[in-house]
Design a protein around this motif. Structure first.
Motif, PDB file in Angstrom:
ATOM      1  N   ARG A 331       0.812  -1.219   0.000  1.00 43.49           N
ATOM      2  CA  ARG A 331       0.000   0.000   0.000  1.00 43.49           C
ATOM      3  C   ARG A 331       0.842   1.265   0.000  1.00 43.49           C
ATOM      4  O   ARG A 331       0.494   2.261  -0.642  1.00 43.49           O
ATOM      5  CB  ARG A 331      -0.923   0.005   1.222  1.00 43.49           C
ATOM      6  CG  ARG A 331      -1.925   1.165   1.232  1.00 43.49           C
ATOM      7  CD  ARG A 331      -2.870   1.038   2.402  1.00 43.49           C
ATOM      8  NE  ARG A 331      -2.231   1.370   3.662  1.00 43.49           N
ATOM      9  CZ  ARG A 331      -2.196   2.596   4.183  1.00 43.49           C
ATOM     10  NH1 ARG A 331      -2.745   3.604   3.529  1.00 43.49           N
ATOM     11  NH2 ARG A 331      -1.622   2.816   5.336  1.00 43.49           N
ATOM     12  N   LYS A 332       1.980   1.240   0.716  1.00 46.62           N
ATOM     13  CA  LYS A 332       2.750   2.471   0.900  1.00 46.62           C
ATOM     14  C   LYS A 332       3.935   2.606  -0.045  1.00 46.62           C
ATOM     15  O   LYS A 332       4.354   3.735  -0.340  1.00 46.62           O
ATOM     16  CB  LYS A 332       3.256   2.548   2.357  1.00 46.62           C
ATOM     17  CG  LYS A 332       2.157   2.544   3.405  1.00 46.62           C
ATOM     18  CD  LYS A 332       1.248   3.758   3.271  1.00 46.62           C
ATOM     19  CE  LYS A 332       1.916   5.031   3.719  1.00 46.62           C
ATOM     20  NZ  LYS A 332       2.047   5.111   5.181  1.00 46.62           N
ATOM     21  N   LEU A 333       4.498   1.506  -0.520  1.00 49.50           N
ATOM     22  CA  LEU A 333       5.730   1.591  -1.297  1.00 49.50           C
ATOM     23  C   LEU A 333       5.554   1.276  -2.782  1.00 49.50           C
ATOM     24  O   LEU A 333       6.461   1.543  -3.575  1.00 49.50           O
ATOM     25  CB  LEU A 333       6.787   0.644  -0.709  1.00 49.50           C
ATOM     26  CG  LEU A 333       7.140   0.869   0.766  1.00 49.50           C
ATOM     27  CD1 LEU A 333       8.265  -0.068   1.187  1.00 49.50           C
ATOM     28  CD2 LEU A 333       7.520   2.318   1.033  1.00 49.50           C
ATOM     29  N   LEU A 334       4.426   0.707  -3.150  1.00 56.54           N
ATOM     30  CA  LEU A 334       4.167   0.416  -4.559  1.00 56.54           C
ATOM     31  C   LEU A 334       3.158   1.411  -5.118  1.00 56.54           C
ATOM     32  O   LEU A 334       2.204   1.801  -4.427  1.00 56.54           O
ATOM     33  CB  LEU A 334       3.631  -1.009  -4.726  1.00 56.54           C
ATOM     34  CG  LEU A 334       4.626  -2.152  -4.510  1.00 56.54           C
ATOM     35  CD1 LEU A 334       3.895  -3.496  -4.598  1.00 56.54           C
ATOM     36  CD2 LEU A 334       5.761  -2.096  -5.522  1.00 56.54           C
ATOM     37  N   SER A 335       3.348   1.778  -6.363  1.00 49.03           N
ATOM     38  CA  SER A 335       2.389   2.670  -7.021  1.00 49.03           C
ATOM     39  C   SER A 335       1.107   1.901  -7.318  1.00 49.03           C
ATOM     40  O   SER A 335       1.106   0.668  -7.347  1.00 49.03           O
ATOM     41  CB  SER A 335       2.986   3.208  -8.319  1.00 49.03           C
ATOM     42  OG  SER A 335       3.188   2.154  -9.244  1.00 49.03           O
ATOM     43  N   PRO A 336      -0.013   2.610  -7.535  1.00 52.04           N
ATOM     44  CA  PRO A 336      -1.265   1.906  -7.860  1.00 52.04           C
ATOM     45  C   PRO A 336      -1.131   0.964  -9.046  1.00 52.04           C
ATOM     46  O   PRO A 336      -1.719  -0.118  -9.057  1.00 52.04           O
ATOM     47  CB  PRO A 336      -2.237   3.054  -8.147  1.00 52.04           C
ATOM     48  CG  PRO A 336      -1.710   4.198  -7.348  1.00 52.04           C
ATOM     49  CD  PRO A 336      -0.217   4.058  -7.380  1.00 52.04           C
ATOM     50  N   ALA A 337      -0.350   1.348 -10.044  1.00 51.76           N
ATOM     51  CA  ALA A 337      -0.172   0.480 -11.221  1.00 51.76           C
ATOM     52  C   ALA A 337       0.636  -0.762 -10.861  1.00 51.76           C
ATOM     53  O   ALA A 337       0.352  -1.861 -11.344  1.00 51.76           O
ATOM     54  CB  ALA A 337       0.514   1.266 -12.343  1.00 51.76           C
ATOM     55  N   ARG A 339       0.804  -2.233  -7.956  1.00 53.48           N
ATOM     56  CA  ARG A 339       0.106  -3.125  -7.014  1.00 53.48           C
ATOM     57  C   ARG A 339      -0.607  -4.260  -7.743  1.00 53.48           C
ATOM     58  O   ARG A 339      -0.801  -5.335  -7.176  1.00 53.48           O
ATOM     59  CB  ARG A 339      -0.901  -2.334  -6.187  1.00 53.48           C
ATOM     60  CG  ARG A 339      -0.271  -1.402  -5.165  1.00 53.48           C
ATOM     61  CD  ARG A 339      -1.307  -0.542  -4.502  1.00 53.48           C
ATOM     62  NE  ARG A 339      -0.704   0.691  -3.986  1.00 53.48           N
ATOM     63  CZ  ARG A 339      -1.379   1.771  -3.665  1.00 53.48           C
ATOM     64  NH1 ARG A 339      -2.713   1.782  -3.797  1.00 53.48           N
ATOM     65  NH2 ARG A 339      -0.760   2.839  -3.200  1.00 53.48           N
ATOM     66  N   ALA A 340      -1.015  -4.001  -8.993  1.00 55.25           N
ATOM     67  CA  ALA A 340      -1.674  -5.047  -9.762  1.00 55.25           C
ATOM     68  C   ALA A 340      -0.690  -6.023 -10.379  1.00 55.25           C
ATOM     69  O   ALA A 340      -1.081  -7.109 -10.814  1.00 55.25           O
ATOM     70  CB  ALA A 340      -2.531  -4.416 -10.864  1.00 55.25           C
ATOM     71  N   LYS A 341       0.610  -5.661 -10.382  1.00 55.08           N
ATOM     72  CA  LYS A 341       1.615  -6.504 -11.028  1.00 55.08           C
ATOM     73  C   LYS A 341       2.532  -7.203 -10.027  1.00 55.08           C
ATOM     74  O   LYS A 341       3.050  -8.276 -10.318  1.00 55.08           O
ATOM     75  CB  LYS A 341       2.481  -5.656 -11.967  1.00 55.08           C
ATOM     76  CG  LYS A 341       1.706  -4.923 -13.056  1.00 55.08           C
ATOM     77  CD  LYS A 341       2.645  -4.057 -13.879  1.00 55.08           C
ATOM     78  CE  LYS A 341       1.900  -3.263 -14.927  1.00 55.08           C
ATOM     79  NZ  LYS A 341       2.824  -2.371 -15.692  1.00 55.08           N
ATOM     80  N   TYR A 342       2.757  -6.573  -8.876  1.00 55.72           N
ATOM     81  CA  TYR A 342       3.752  -7.088  -7.941  1.00 55.72           C
ATOM     82  C   TYR A 342       3.153  -7.229  -6.541  1.00 55.72           C
ATOM     83  O   TYR A 342       2.200  -6.532  -6.180  1.00 55.72           O
ATOM     84  CB  TYR A 342       4.976  -6.153  -7.879  1.00 55.72           C
ATOM     85  CG  TYR A 342       5.625  -5.909  -9.214  1.00 55.72           C
ATOM     86  CD1 TYR A 342       6.543  -6.811  -9.734  1.00 55.72           C
ATOM     87  CD2 TYR A 342       5.322  -4.767  -9.952  1.00 55.72           C
ATOM     88  CE1 TYR A 342       7.145  -6.586 -10.963  1.00 55.72           C
ATOM     89  CE2 TYR A 342       5.921  -4.528 -11.181  1.00 55.72           C
ATOM     90  CZ  TYR A 342       6.835  -5.442 -11.672  1.00 55.72           C
ATOM     91  OH  TYR A 342       7.417  -5.216 -12.890  1.00 55.72           O
ATOM     92  N   ARG A 343       3.773  -8.103  -5.775  1.00 51.63           N
ATOM     93  CA  ARG A 343       3.377  -8.257  -4.376  1.00 51.63           C
ATOM     94  C   ARG A 343       4.586  -8.695  -3.559  1.00 51.63           C
ATOM     95  O   ARG A 343       5.360  -9.574  -3.972  1.00 51.63           O
ATOM     96  CB  ARG A 343       2.264  -9.292  -4.224  1.00 51.63           C
ATOM     97  CG  ARG A 343       2.577 -10.664  -4.764  1.00 51.63           C
ATOM     98  CD  ARG A 343       1.489 -11.657  -4.438  1.00 51.63           C
ATOM     99  NE  ARG A 343       1.298 -11.828  -3.011  1.00 51.63           N
ATOM    100  CZ  ARG A 343       0.647 -12.845  -2.468  1.00 51.63           C
ATOM    101  NH1 ARG A 343       0.115 -13.787  -3.253  1.00 51.63           N
ATOM    102  NH2 ARG A 343       0.515 -12.935  -1.175  1.00 51.63           N
ATOM    103  N   PRO A 344       4.810  -8.063  -2.411  1.00 51.08           N
ATOM    104  CA  PRO A 344       5.904  -8.504  -1.534  1.00 51.08           C
ATOM    105  C   PRO A 344       5.492  -9.783  -0.810  1.00 51.08           C
ATOM    106  O   PRO A 344       4.322  -9.974  -0.473  1.00 51.08           O
ATOM    107  CB  PRO A 344       6.065  -7.331  -0.560  1.00 51.08           C
ATOM    108  CG  PRO A 344       4.738  -6.657  -0.559  1.00 51.08           C
ATOM    109  CD  PRO A 344       4.130  -6.872  -1.905  1.00 51.08           C
ATOM    110  N   LYS A 345       6.453 -10.662  -0.582  1.00 50.26           N
ATOM    111  CA  LYS A 345       6.139 -11.951   0.044  1.00 50.26           C
ATOM    112  C   LYS A 345       7.346 -12.460   0.813  1.00 50.26           C
ATOM    113  O   LYS A 345       8.455 -12.526   0.285  1.00 50.26           O
ATOM    114  CB  LYS A 345       5.742 -12.970  -1.043  1.00 50.26           C
ATOM    115  CG  LYS A 345       5.243 -14.293  -0.500  1.00 50.26           C
ATOM    116  CD  LYS A 345       3.892 -14.149   0.167  1.00 50.26           C
ATOM    117  CE  LYS A 345       3.342 -15.476   0.641  1.00 50.26           C
ATOM    118  NZ  LYS A 345       2.061 -15.335   1.345  1.00 50.26           N
TER     119      LYS A 345
END
Length: 413
Positions: A331-337, A339-345
């Motif tokens: 939510r805080k470090l990824l841009s809205p665009a 967020r649909a492509k990447y996810r931290p895990k």
């Protein structure tokens, strides 16, 4: 009744006032928690709590364990996005002074002690995150305006400023409103204070060699004031720990009463019992199995193997924190665009790793059923990839009946 000169009461009052609120309503603020006094007069803060071995062990275990888990940024195909600018920040080095392990260890420690962890987000002109700097939770005030906008006021000598919500990476602990976390130390201060009292009581008993005060018989003789004072002084010297086991000379017909030989059993005084109970209470606060901090009480043993214990610890203690961190980063470090492509895990496979025989059986099942490739297994075992080992394979006996022999017929044709 408390008076204006009651130091303990005023200490509790200041502690409660500085504790802020457990909810951040509109047009309000949450002040940093710096400690408070318990009913017994103990000053409980993050620093004093860490002086308890149980708190130290629980916080250290959680922070070091989470910090040791690799944090990856994966794309929609679950591949590691090593070329994304944020990957290096999360996985390798959040800032110039810390490794990723050191950064997350400090963040989780702040989360467990204060209920909140803060980091200042630095971005370049393109808006990409270039570094994260840890902020002291004792100096952070969270303020919410009438419109609902959230600002962070950081009051420290080296940095006295006001930051917008987009500038702060705020990881929250257990929360009632989703905006500010609750400090486990603050809400369990009575439990921690009681443990401090139990430790102090045990220390006092051991200092006195576990001996109770006693009596001396002088018969019908009455000592003068000077003689009585001198006798008390001599008894005080005799009762020191370094004089334990030595003999004292009784003069003028004095005899020891039977109570003078009484020794207090720590178990009878319930010191050991109360201290063990305090350890388990603190472990409940941090959702940590007592065995993992080497409190090896038979009554608290619930897992038959280290693998099962790690599974329970991961599921009920670490996983909620890991999910909260992953979602906050997105939510805080990824841009809205993005967020649909990447996810931290976080990679938690290391916690679930069993013995060699168990791992071999587990990997064999996954490979033979087409769930993982052989190179996937080699990656989990820190082995280099092998050419031609990227294909998913299944056992021949799992082939549907109608397909048996078809490959042979196609080969002949």
């Amino acid at each position: 009744m408390s008076t204006l000169n009651d130091v303990v009461w005023w200490s509790r009052f200041r502690g409660a006032w500085r504790s802020g609120t457990n909810r951040l309503d509109k047009d309000s603020e949450s002040l940093p928690w710096n400690g408070n006094s318990t009913e017994s007069g103990n000053r409980v803060s993050a620093d004093t709590s860490l002086r308890l071995a149980t708190v130290w062990a629980c916080v250290r275990l959680r922070s070091e364990t989470i910090a040791s888990l690799p944090l990856h940024l994966r794309d929609s195909d679950k591949n590691i996005a090593v070329n994304h600018p944020l990957y290096r920040i999360l996985h390798d080095q959040p800032n110039a002074d810390m490794t990723a392990s050191e950064f997350w260890e400090a963040m989780i420690a702040s989360l467990d002690l204060w209920g909140n962890a803060y980091a200042l987000i630095h971005r370049n002109t393109k808006g990409d995150v270039i570094s994260l700097d840890i902020l002291d939770p004792e100096c952070m005030t969270v303020r919410r305006s009438k419109t609902g906008a959230i600002d962070y006021i950081y009051d420290k000598k080296s940095d006295d400023g006001k930051y917008h919500e987009d500038d702060i990476l705020h990881i929250k602990g257990f929360t009632l409103d989703g905006l500010v976390g609750l400090s486990p130390i603050r809400y369990q201060s009575d439990v921690i204070g009681a443990q401090v009292d139990a430790n102090n009581a045990a220390g006092a008993e051991f200092k006195n060699n576990l001996k109770a005060g006693g009596f001396l018989k002088t018969g019908e003789k009455i000592l003068k004031t000077e003689q009585r004072d001198r006798l008390k002084e001599n008894l005080g010297v005799f009762s020191r720990p370094e004089n334990a086991g030595k003999w004292m000379v009784l003069e003028a017909g004095m005899e020891p009463a039977s109570a003078a030989h009484i020794r207090i059993n720590p178990a009878d005084a319930q010191l050991l019992e109360s201290r063990n109970f305090g350890v388990e209470e603190i472990c409940r606060t941090f959702k940590t199995p007592p065995q993992l901090i080497y409190h090896l009480d038979k009554a608290s043993s619930w897992a038959s193997s280290l693998e099962q214990m790690n599974q329970g610890y991961l599921t009920y203690s670490l996983q909620p924190t890991l999910v909260r961190i992953e979602q906050t980063i997105a939510r805080k470090l990824l841009s809205p665009a993005d967020r649909a492509k990447y996810r931290p895990k976080f990679s938690v496979e290391g916690l679930l790793r069993a013995d060699s025989q168990g791992r071999a059986s587990f990997y064999s099942t996954l490979v033979q059923n087409g769930i993982m490739t052989r190179n996937d297994v080699r990656a989990l075992e820190d082995l280099p990839a092998h050419a031609g080992a990227d294909q998913l394979t299944v056992q021949l006996n799992l082939t549907p009946i109608e397909l048996l022999g078809r490959n042979d017929e196609q080969t002949k044709n």
